[in-house]
Design a protein around this motif. Structure first.
Motif, PDB file in Angstrom:
ATOM      1  N   GLN A  46       0.908  -1.220  -0.033  1.00 13.91           N
ATOM      2  CA  GLN A  46      -0.058  -0.146  -0.133  1.00 13.91           C
ATOM      3  C   GLN A  46       0.899   1.113   0.141  1.00 13.91           C
ATOM      4  N   ILE A  47       2.066   1.294   0.753  1.00 10.78           N
ATOM      5  CA  ILE A  47       3.058   2.419   0.703  1.00 10.78           C
ATOM      6  C   ILE A  47       3.381   2.513  -0.611  1.00 10.78           C
ATOM      7  N   SER A  48       3.587   1.499  -1.447  1.00  9.80           N
ATOM      8  CA  SER A  48       4.037   1.405  -2.846  1.00  9.80           C
ATOM      9  C   SER A  48       2.832   2.114  -3.768  1.00  9.80           C
ATOM     10  N   GLU A  49       1.607   1.745  -3.556  1.00 10.78           N
ATOM     11  CA  GLU A  49       0.658   2.121  -4.034  1.00 10.78           C
ATOM     12  C   GLU A  49       0.464   3.822  -4.062  1.00 10.78           C
ATOM     13  N   ALA A  50       0.626   4.264  -2.967  1.00  7.07           N
ATOM     14  CA  ALA A  50       0.651   5.680  -2.769  1.00  7.07           C
ATOM     15  C   ALA A  50       1.735   6.403  -3.354  1.00  7.07           C
ATOM     16  N   VAL A  51       2.862   5.773  -3.455  1.00  3.41           N
ATOM     17  CA  VAL A  51       4.154   6.702  -4.092  1.00  3.41           C
ATOM     18  C   VAL A  51       3.989   6.567  -5.701  1.00  3.41           C
ATOM     19  N   PHE A  52       3.586   5.061  -6.376  1.00  2.86           N
ATOM     20  CA  PHE A  52       3.336   5.317  -7.604  1.00  2.86           C
ATOM     21  C   PHE A  52       2.058   5.950  -8.061  1.00  2.86           C
ATOM     22  N   LEU A  53       1.245   6.265  -7.147  1.00  3.12           N
ATOM     23  CA  LEU A  53      -0.056   6.918  -7.425  1.00  3.12           C
ATOM     24  C   LEU A  53       0.330   8.525  -7.892  1.00  3.12           C
ATOM     25  N   LEU A  54       1.375   8.892  -7.247  1.00  2.36           N
ATOM     26  CA  LEU A  54       2.015  10.232  -7.418  1.00  2.36           C
ATOM     27  C   LEU A  54       2.827  10.385  -8.844  1.00  2.36           C
ATOM     28  N   LEU A  55       3.461   9.054  -8.817  1.00  3.32           N
ATOM     29  CA  LEU A  55       4.174   9.064 -10.186  1.00  3.32           C
ATOM     30  C   LEU A  55       3.681   8.851 -11.394  1.00  3.32           C
ATOM     31  N   LEU A  56       2.433   8.171 -11.228  1.00  2.00           N
ATOM     32  CA  LEU A  56       1.432   7.822 -12.469  1.00  2.00           C
ATOM     33  C   LEU A  56       1.337   8.891 -13.436  1.00  2.00           C
ATOM     34  N   PRO A  57       0.948  10.289 -13.205  1.00  5.96           N
ATOM     35  CA  PRO A  57       0.903  11.260 -14.314  1.00  5.96           C
ATOM     36  C   PRO A  57       2.008  11.693 -15.127  1.00  5.96           C
ATOM     37  N   ILE A  58       3.557  11.380 -14.305  1.00  7.25           N
ATOM     38  CA  ILE A  58       4.431  11.432 -15.096  1.00  7.25           C
ATOM     39  C   ILE A  58       4.665  10.245 -16.252  1.00  7.25           C
ATOM     40  N   PHE A  59       4.497   9.116 -15.735  1.00  4.75           N
ATOM     41  CA  PHE A  59       4.229   8.113 -16.800  1.00  4.75           C
ATOM     42  C   PHE A  59       3.609   8.384 -17.926  1.00  4.75           C
ATOM     43  N   LEU A  60       2.244   8.801 -17.564  1.00  9.37           N
ATOM     44  CA  LEU A  60       1.409   8.644 -18.642  1.00  9.37           C
ATOM     45  C   LEU A  60       1.826  10.128 -19.663  1.00  9.37           C
ATOM     46  N   LYS A  61       2.274  10.945 -19.349  1.00  6.03           N
ATOM     47  CA  LYS A  61       2.619  11.977 -20.121  1.00  6.03           C
ATOM     48  C   LYS A  61       3.907  11.757 -20.907  1.00  6.03           C
ATOM     49  N   ARG A  62       4.828  10.903 -20.134  1.00  3.33           N
ATOM     50  CA  ARG A  62       6.157  10.816 -20.782  1.00  3.33           C
ATOM     51  C   ARG A  62       6.024   9.545 -21.733  1.00  3.33           C
ATOM     52  N   PHE A  63       5.310   8.321 -21.243  1.00  4.13           N
ATOM     53  CA  PHE A  63       5.467   7.363 -22.013  1.00  4.13           C
ATOM     54  C   PHE A  63       4.197   7.003 -22.847  1.00  4.13           C
ATOM     55  N   GLY A  64       2.931   7.687 -22.397  1.00  2.00           N
ATOM     56  CA  GLY A  64       1.793   7.198 -23.042  1.00  2.00           C
ATOM     57  C   GLY A  64       0.971   6.250 -22.401  1.00  2.00           C
ATOM     58  N   LEU A  65      -0.440   6.035 -22.356  1.00  2.00           N
ATOM     59  CA  LEU A  65      -1.164   5.248 -22.011  1.00  2.00           C
ATOM     60  C   LEU A  65      -0.949   3.858 -22.224  1.00  2.00           C
ATOM     61  N   LYS A  66      -0.603   3.299 -23.505  1.00  2.00           N
ATOM     62  CA  LYS A  66      -0.372   1.809 -23.911  1.00  2.00           C
ATOM     63  C   LYS A  66       0.918   1.358 -23.004  1.00  2.00           C
ATOM     64  N   THR A  67       1.929   2.057 -23.210  1.00  2.00           N
ATOM     65  CA  THR A  67       3.180   1.691 -22.469  1.00  2.00           C
ATOM     66  C   THR A  67       2.755   1.773 -21.000  1.00  2.00           C
ATOM     67  N   THR A  68       2.314   2.572 -20.359  1.00  2.00           N
ATOM     68  CA  THR A  68       2.116   2.553 -18.853  1.00  2.00           C
ATOM     69  C   THR A  68       1.173   1.386 -18.472  1.00  2.00           C
TER      70      THR A  68
END
Length: 403
Positions: A253-275
């Motif tokens: 769950q700690i990991s879930e909270a951290v990657f939730l913050l990182l998700l917009p960065i991944f979506l913007k940089r790599f796109g939906l399919k890659t994410t």
């Protein structure tokens, strides 16, 4: 938002997910160890979550949205839930246990929507304010794991039935506390119930979009390996000898909270399919780590598998919620989210828990132990097949992520 209201809503979210996590994570271990349940019975017990998810839209659409203030219905359901949780902790066998857990999940799952309704009703800009309130739900889930695994040591003392008592006390408190929450009147009071709206049927047109149809099918299928984790990760970790398994699982769950913050960065940089593909690949890797890890020199593999939960969940399911919102548009937004929730946490998880129970029974030895390597290879393989399907069938498209 006033500080008092923010504190009220944050405590509500904290208790909501503390209650769920307190017994749900270790239920499989309790059933197998204390009630001598089979893998199939454990899977059947976890399937009650799916039945609750299927029933929830009807409870909210037919009752909460039309007749009762959300905070009052929330209070009544949690007070009833407290009694059921107490009975669950005192059940002597699976035959007695199952009706109680089914009844409980049928009334608990609707409360997930009710706490959101209470929170949204106090927000001027939910897109900016909700995450900071919902965050405390994740804290509640983490804290119960730390409390049970590291402080109370209930797994090592064969005291898992006390997790239901802990959840019952918290549920009773939230039940009473709910009546002090800000008033959230029924939004559709006096309106005639629309069956299509309740089940999200108005959003079926979104499936005409080929890309979304591929994602929708993938979402249902990926719930099969997800069900393996929810129902058998804790029994597995305990059986192979990991100390404080429930506490260690809170790192997910700690990991879930951290990657939730990182998700917009991944979506913007790599796109939906890659994410989304990264999320699917994480499922494959996680279960492979579980298959070949142990509580000795390879315990790092078990910890890494737990920590991958953030990528597994956020990169697929949260990305999917964003994609659904993007495809649906304002008119059918709520219906579309209801549809994907019903399909995944309802139908998908129902299938997944059933399959997980069958597989675990198939690899149960005469002494009650399991050949976990053979078990975990199955969800890893299923996740791999879903990944290949999505890779070949989904065409990448750019979606706009609000900052």
């Amino acid at each position: 938002m006033q500080v008092k209201t923010r504190v009220q809503l944050s405590l509500m979210m904290f208790l909501e997910f503390f209650i769920w996590g307190a017994w749900f994570v270790t239920m499989g271990t309790h059933l197998g160890t204390n009630l001598n349940s089979t893998g199939g019975e454990v899977g059947t017990a976890y399937m009650t979550q799916a039945w609750g998810a299927i029933v929830a839209p009807f409870v909210i659409g037919l009752i909460a949205d039309r007749y009762f203030a959300a905070q009052k219905l929330l209070g009544v359901l949690h007070l009833l839930g407290a009694g059921l949780l107490y009975l669950l902790g005192n059940a002597a066998d699976f035959t007695t246990f199952y009706p109680y857990v089914l009844a409980y999940m049928l009334i608990y799952m609707p409360t997930l929507a009710l706490v959101n309704s209470v929170a949204f009703n106090q927000m001027k800009d939910p897109s900016k304010q909700f995450a900071s309130i919902r965050f405390w739900g994740t804290v509640g889930w983490i804290l119960q794991g730390v409390l049970i695994g590291y402080v109370l040591l209930w797994e090592s003392k064969d005291m898992l039935k006390m997790t239901f008592t802990l959840a019952a006390v918290a549920s009773a408190f939230l039940g009473l506390y709910s009546f002090t929450l800000p008033n959230t009147p029924p939004p559709a009071k006096g309106q005639k119930a629309n069956f299509r709206e309740i089940v999200g049927a108005d959003a079926l047109g979104i499936l005409k979009d080929r890309n979304y149809l591929v994602f929708f099918i993938s979402s249902v299928l990926i719930c099969i390996p997800l069900a393996f984790y929810y129902s058998f990760a804790n029994p597995f970790l305990n059986e192979v000898g990991m100390e404080n398994a429930a506490g260690n699982m809170s790192f997910g769950q700690i990991s879930e909270a951290v990657f939730l913050l990182l998700l917009p960065i991944f979506l913007k940089r790599f796109g939906l399919k890659t994410t989304i593909l990264i999320g699917m690949l994480a499922w494959v890797v996680r279960y492979s780590l579980f298959a070949f890890g142990d509580a000795g020199s390879n315990i790092w593999m078990l910890f890494l598998g737990i920590i991958l939960h953030g990528i597994c969940y956020d990169f697929f399911f949260v990305s999917g919620q964003i994609f659904t919102d993007y495809k649906a548009g304002e008119k059918i937004r709520s219906a579309a989210q209801g549809l994907i929730t019903l399909a995944t946490y309802g139908v998908g998880m129902l299938i997944g828990f059933k399959i997980a129970g069958v597989i675990v029974d198939n690899y149960t030895l005469a002494d009650g132990l399991h050949t976990w390597k053979d078990i975990w290879i199955v969800p890893s393989g299923i996740a791999g097949l879903v990944l290949i399907f999505f890779l070949l069938a989904f065409k990448n498209e750019k979606i706009v992520i609000d900052n």
